[in-house]
Design a protein around this motif. Structure first.
Motif, PDB file in Angstrom:
ATOM      1  N   ASN A   8       0.840  -1.208   0.000  1.00  0.00           N
ATOM      2  CA  ASN A   8       0.000   0.000   0.000  1.00  0.00           C
ATOM      3  C   ASN A   8       0.872   1.253   0.000  1.00  0.00           C
ATOM      4  O   ASN A   8       0.603   2.214  -0.729  1.00  0.00           O
ATOM      5  CB  ASN A   8      -0.928   0.004   1.205  1.00  0.00           C
ATOM      6  CG  ASN A   8      -1.911  -1.140   1.185  1.00  0.00           C
ATOM      7  OD1 ASN A   8      -2.181  -1.717   0.150  1.00  0.00           O
ATOM      8  ND2 ASN A   8      -2.438  -1.470   2.344  1.00  0.00           N
ATOM      9  N   TRP A   9       1.889   1.244   0.823  1.00  0.00           N
ATOM     10  CA  TRP A   9       2.788   2.404   0.904  1.00  0.00           C
ATOM     11  C   TRP A   9       3.605   2.565  -0.378  1.00  0.00           C
ATOM     12  O   TRP A   9       3.888   3.675  -0.818  1.00  0.00           O
ATOM     13  CB  TRP A   9       3.703   2.293   2.122  1.00  0.00           C
ATOM     14  CG  TRP A   9       2.941   2.483   3.397  1.00  0.00           C
ATOM     15  CD1 TRP A   9       2.613   1.530   4.307  1.00  0.00           C
ATOM     16  CD2 TRP A   9       2.370   3.704   3.872  1.00  0.00           C
ATOM     17  NE1 TRP A   9       1.876   2.078   5.323  1.00  0.00           N
ATOM     18  CE2 TRP A   9       1.720   3.423   5.087  1.00  0.00           C
ATOM     19  CE3 TRP A   9       2.348   5.016   3.397  1.00  0.00           C
ATOM     20  CZ2 TRP A   9       1.059   4.398   5.819  1.00  0.00           C
ATOM     21  CZ3 TRP A   9       1.683   5.982   4.137  1.00  0.00           C
ATOM     22  CH2 TRP A   9       1.054   5.677   5.335  1.00  0.00           C
ATOM     23  N   ALA A  13       3.594   5.834  -2.765  1.00  0.00           N
ATOM     24  CA  ALA A  13       4.846   6.479  -3.155  1.00  0.00           C
ATOM     25  C   ALA A  13       4.952   6.594  -4.671  1.00  0.00           C
ATOM     26  O   ALA A  13       5.421   7.617  -5.195  1.00  0.00           O
ATOM     27  CB  ALA A  13       6.034   5.693  -2.594  1.00  0.00           C
TER      28      ALA A  13
END
Length: 61
Positions: A8-9, A13
């Motif tokens: 998810n991160w 990004a």
């Protein structure tokens, strides 16, 4: 999603990287401005519609 929450991160990004690239290029900067205005209009419309939506009736037991 496999690999969550790390993936998810990574996806966030990647999206932020695309926004930075759009801001640095003269050809795509206008699209970035239009996108920001469009998101603002959609948010205002959503909040106005949500505020006027009728509340479901409560059932007493």
């Amino acid at each position: 999603m496999p690999g969550a929450p790390v993936t998810n991160w990574i996806a966030l990004a990647a999206l932020a990287f695309v926004v930075v690239l759009m801001a640095t290029s003269d050809d795509t900067r206008l699209g970035l401005y239009v996108w920001a205005i469009w998101c603002t209009i959609l948010t205002i419309g959503y909040r106005a519609t949500k505020r006027r939506a009728p509340q479901p009736a409560r059932v007493r037991r």
